[in-house]
Design an enzyme around this catalytic site. Structure first.
Site, mmCIF file in Angstrom:
data_model
loop_
_atom_site.group_PDB
_atom_site.id
_atom_site.type_symbol
_atom_site.label_atom_id
_atom_site.label_comp_id
_atom_site.label_asym_id
_atom_site.label_seq_id
_atom_site.Cartn_x
_atom_site.Cartn_y
_atom_site.Cartn_z
ATOM 1 N N CYS A 108 131.913 -77.227 93.088
ATOM 2 C CA CYS A 108 131.062 -77.352 91.885
ATOM 3 C C CYS A 108 129.981 -77.537 91.768
ATOM 4 C CB CYS A 108 132.022 -79.409 92.228
ATOM 5 S SG CYS A 108 131.680 -80.064 90.615
ATOM 6 N N CYS B 274 136.788 -81.818 89.083
ATOM 7 C CA CYS B 274 136.848 -82.067 89.968
ATOM 8 C C CYS B 274 137.526 -83.050 90.580
ATOM 9 C CB CYS B 274 134.945 -81.779 90.367
ATOM 10 S SG CYS B 274 134.827 -82.393 92.257
ATOM 11 N N CYS C 219 141.780 -70.893 85.581
ATOM 12 C CA CYS C 219 140.888 -70.094 85.117
ATOM 13 C C CYS C 219 139.243 -71.356 84.432
ATOM 14 C CB CYS C 219 141.367 -69.966 83.033
ATOM 15 S SG CYS C 219 140.768 -68.808 82.359
#
Length: 157
Positions: free
Chosen positions: A74, A123, A146
């Site tokens: 992330c 996340c 995606c």
């Protein structure tokens, strides 16, 4: 009375069209910052995608054609999200994966924006918008995560 009925109907319509269902209510994340702190940490484009749920244009991101071995984290909190071992060519112009590193690293939320019904991927540590997941990926999961390249950091093996 007619005005009250109109207000109630409009309120119900807005509620029905909201991005999250009751089960997906906004939650407290382990990494929580003010909007100013996020703006200071991230580039304007990273902020737009990760914090405002934007999307980068297809084939414009850094990782859609990356074939190196490593892991994807992330961009906001550095949590390990995806491995190059599960990355595949989806033909969509965004990096696609058939599974996250751990089921605990991402959360799935309902996304009813832009006149579509999709499953948003965020996340689990900081709530950053990463992309969407679809049921048209390869086996063994059949999933296509995606992701926006701009939401990710690549760490080479």
């Amino acid at each position: 009375m007619k005005a009250l009925g109109m207000i109630l109907s409009l309120s119900l319509l807005i509620l029905a069209c909201s991005s999250y269902t009751q089960q997906d209510k906004p939650r407290k994340f382990e990494v929580s910052k003010t909007e100013m702190e996020w703006k200071k940490q991230l580039t304007p484009n990273q902020y737009t995608v990760t914090r405002l749920k934007g999307t980068e244009r297809a084939y414009s991101g850094e990782y859609w054609d990356n074939h190196e071995k490593g892991k994807y984290q992330c961009v906001c909190c550095k949590l390990d999200l995806f491995s190059s071992d599960t990355k595949f060519e989806s033909g969509t112009g965004w990096p696609s994966f058939w599974n996250p590193i751990s089921k605990q690293s991402v959360l799935i939320a309902n996304d009813n924006s832009h006149g579509m019904v999709r499953d948003e991927v965020v996340c689990s540590r900081c709530g950053a918008h990463l992309g969407h997941v679809f049921d048209d990926g390869p086996q063994p999961t059949g999933k296509r995560y995606c992701m926006n390249s701009i939401s990710l950091l690549f760490v080479k093996k």
